[in-house]
Scaffold this motif. Structure first.
Motif, PDB file in Angstrom:
ATOM      1  N   GLN A  60      65.932  14.212  10.384  1.00  0.00           N
ATOM      2  CA  GLN A  60      65.409  15.095   9.595  1.00  0.00           C
ATOM      3  C   GLN A  60      65.555  16.369   9.978  1.00  0.00           C
ATOM      4  N   ARG A  61      65.232  16.880  11.450  1.00  0.00           N
ATOM      5  CA  ARG A  61      65.575  18.172  11.958  1.00  0.00           C
ATOM      6  C   ARG A  61      66.590  18.701  11.426  1.00  0.00           C
ATOM      7  N   GLU A  62      67.629  18.163  11.811  1.00  0.00           N
ATOM      8  CA  GLU A  62      68.788  18.696  11.753  1.00  0.00           C
ATOM      9  C   GLU A  62      69.127  18.971  10.175  1.00  0.00           C
ATOM     10  N   ILE A  63      68.803  18.021   9.417  1.00  0.00           N
ATOM     11  CA  ILE A  63      68.938  18.365   7.922  1.00  0.00           C
ATOM     12  C   ILE A  63      68.200  19.343   7.270  1.00  0.00           C
ATOM     13  N   HIS A  64      66.971  19.464   7.772  1.00  0.00           N
ATOM     14  CA  HIS A  64      65.872  20.682   7.287  1.00  0.00           C
ATOM     15  C   HIS A  64      66.710  22.082   7.951  1.00  0.00           C
ATOM     16  N   HIS A  65      67.108  21.895   8.959  1.00  0.00           N
ATOM     17  CA  HIS A  65      68.031  23.091   9.763  1.00  0.00           C
ATOM     18  C   HIS A  65      68.962  23.681   8.812  1.00  0.00           C
ATOM     19  N   GLN A  66      69.809  22.599   8.399  1.00  0.00           N
ATOM     20  CA  GLN A  66      71.027  22.829   7.440  1.00  0.00           C
ATOM     21  C   GLN A  66      70.564  23.346   6.119  1.00  0.00           C
ATOM     22  N   HIS A  67      69.771  22.437   5.638  1.00  0.00           N
ATOM     23  CA  HIS A  67      69.269  22.779   4.085  1.00  0.00           C
ATOM     24  C   HIS A  67      67.859  22.770   3.984  1.00  0.00           C
ATOM     25  N   PRO A  68      67.261  23.994   4.243  1.00  0.00           N
ATOM     26  CA  PRO A  68      65.830  24.039   4.150  1.00  0.00           C
ATOM     27  C   PRO A  68      65.025  23.797   3.041  1.00  0.00           C
ATOM     28  N   ASP A  69      65.748  23.738   1.883  1.00  0.00           N
ATOM     29  CA  ASP A  69      65.185  23.411   0.581  1.00  0.00           C
ATOM     30  C   ASP A  69      65.358  21.921   0.309  1.00  0.00           C
ATOM     31  N   ALA A  70      66.062  21.151   1.218  1.00  0.00           N
ATOM     32  CA  ALA A  70      66.539  19.664   0.675  1.00  0.00           C
ATOM     33  C   ALA A  70      65.192  18.854   0.930  1.00  0.00           C
ATOM     34  N   PRO A  71      65.429  17.615  -0.174  1.00  0.00           N
ATOM     35  CA  PRO A  71      64.159  16.897  -0.086  1.00  0.00           C
ATOM     36  C   PRO A  71      64.214  15.874   1.088  1.00  0.00           C
ATOM     37  N   ILE A  72      62.971  15.447   1.473  1.00  0.00           N
ATOM     38  CA  ILE A  72      62.801  14.677   2.632  1.00  0.00           C
ATOM     39  C   ILE A  72      64.135  13.512   2.643  1.00  0.00           C
ATOM     40  N   VAL A  73      64.415  13.364   3.689  1.00  0.00           N
ATOM     41  CA  VAL A  73      65.291  12.109   3.904  1.00  0.00           C
ATOM     42  C   VAL A  73      64.521  10.951   3.565  1.00  0.00           C
ATOM     43  N   LYS A  74      65.389  10.157   2.740  1.00  0.00           N
ATOM     44  CA  LYS A  74      64.729   8.667   2.383  1.00  0.00           C
ATOM     45  C   LYS A  74      65.081   7.682   3.254  1.00  0.00           C
ATOM     46  N   ILE A  75      64.315   6.691   3.728  1.00  0.00           N
ATOM     47  CA  ILE A  75      64.583   5.863   4.794  1.00  0.00           C
ATOM     48  C   ILE A  75      64.105   4.665   4.007  1.00  0.00           C
ATOM     49  N   VAL A  76      65.248   3.903   4.095  1.00  0.00           N
ATOM     50  CA  VAL A  76      65.119   2.290   3.332  1.00  0.00           C
ATOM     51  C   VAL A  76      65.332   1.069   4.332  1.00  0.00           C
ATOM     52  N   GLY A  77      65.050  -0.006   4.100  1.00  0.00           N
ATOM     53  CA  GLY A  77      65.516  -1.352   4.864  1.00  0.00           C
ATOM     54  C   GLY A  77      64.809  -1.279   6.305  1.00  0.00           C
ATOM     55  N   VAL A  78      63.774  -0.851   6.247  1.00  0.00           N
ATOM     56  CA  VAL A  78      63.075  -0.560   7.704  1.00  0.00           C
ATOM     57  C   VAL A  78      62.408  -2.048   8.179  1.00  0.00           C
ATOM     58  N   PRO A  79      63.239  -2.376   9.288  1.00  0.00           N
ATOM     59  CA  PRO A  79      62.887  -3.752   9.786  1.00  0.00           C
ATOM     60  C   PRO A  79      61.168  -3.871  10.230  1.00  0.00           C
ATOM     61  N   ASP A  80      60.552  -4.893  10.221  1.00  0.00           N
ATOM     62  CA  ASP A  80      59.288  -4.877  10.810  1.00  0.00           C
ATOM     63  C   ASP A  80      59.009  -4.248  12.150  1.00  0.00           C
ATOM     64  N   ASN A  81      59.966  -4.518  13.168  1.00  0.00           N
ATOM     65  CA  ASN A  81      59.721  -3.973  14.530  1.00  0.00           C
ATOM     66  C   ASN A  81      59.580  -2.471  14.591  1.00  0.00           C
ATOM     67  N   LEU A  82      60.457  -1.819  13.443  1.00  0.00           N
ATOM     68  CA  LEU A  82      60.579  -0.282  13.509  1.00  0.00           C
ATOM     69  C   LEU A  82      59.534   0.133  12.848  1.00  0.00           C
ATOM     70  N   HIS A  83      58.785  -0.438  11.744  1.00  0.00           N
ATOM     71  CA  HIS A  83      57.696  -0.101  11.032  1.00  0.00           C
ATOM     72  C   HIS A  83      56.561  -0.138  12.003  1.00  0.00           C
ATOM     73  N   SER A  84      56.421  -1.149  12.690  1.00  0.00           N
ATOM     74  CA  SER A  84      55.318  -1.239  13.761  1.00  0.00           C
ATOM     75  C   SER A  84      55.371  -0.198  14.732  1.00  0.00           C
ATOM     76  N   LEU A  85      56.404   0.271  15.322  1.00  0.00           N
ATOM     77  CA  LEU A  85      56.620   1.316  16.057  1.00  0.00           C
ATOM     78  C   LEU A  85      56.018   2.722  15.224  1.00  0.00           C
ATOM     79  N   MET A  86      56.616   2.769  14.107  1.00  0.00           N
ATOM     80  CA  MET A  86      56.114   4.033  13.168  1.00  0.00           C
ATOM     81  C   MET A  86      54.694   4.203  13.003  1.00  0.00           C
ATOM     82  N   LYS A  87      54.142   3.020  12.807  1.00  0.00           N
ATOM     83  CA  LYS A  87      52.788   3.059  12.488  1.00  0.00           C
ATOM     84  C   LYS A  87      51.857   3.278  14.119  1.00  0.00           C
ATOM     85  N   LEU A  88      52.515   2.622  14.974  1.00  0.00           N
ATOM     86  CA  LEU A  88      51.706   2.745  16.347  1.00  0.00           C
ATOM     87  C   LEU A  88      51.574   4.250  16.541  1.00  0.00           C
TER      88      LEU A  88
END
Length: 97
Positions: A60-88
């Motif tokens: 996300q940092r690199e995308i924003h640096h290269q394309h400041p006006d770009a939409p936020i990176v979309k994230i799909v297919g997040v497994p439960d273990n990754l979602h739990s870490l994001m929540k934590l």
């Protein structure tokens, strides 16, 4: 080991996104010509640790640096273990919007 493939505007991740291989994964991903909008697909990821969150933030940092006006990176297919870490770490609402 993690694998990254690109199809149109989506980076598909599979395997294990762990501290031991995240640098290699990021280097492999940088070989792609990434366009915006960008989608990250984690539906084929088996194991993660906090390095996976760092990877998403770095992308996300690199995308924003290269394309400041770009939409936020979309994230799909997040497994439960990754979602739990994001929540934590309190970044789930920021990363999954």
């Amino acid at each position: 080991m993690a694998k990254v493939t690109q199809q149109d505007g989506t980076l598909h991740f599979s395997g294990n996104l762990l501290i031991g291989n995240i640098s290699e994964t990021l280097a492999h991903m940088r070989a792609f010509t990434v366009s915006v909008p960008l989608t990250l697909d984690f539906s084929h990821v088996q194991s993660v640790d906090t390095a996976a969150i760092s990877l998403v933030l770095e992308i996300q940092r690199e995308i924003h640096h290269q394309h400041p006006d770009a939409p936020i990176v979309k994230i799909v297919g997040v497994p439960d273990n990754l979602h739990s870490l994001m929540k934590l770490y309190g970044v789930d609402s920021f990363l999954l919007n």
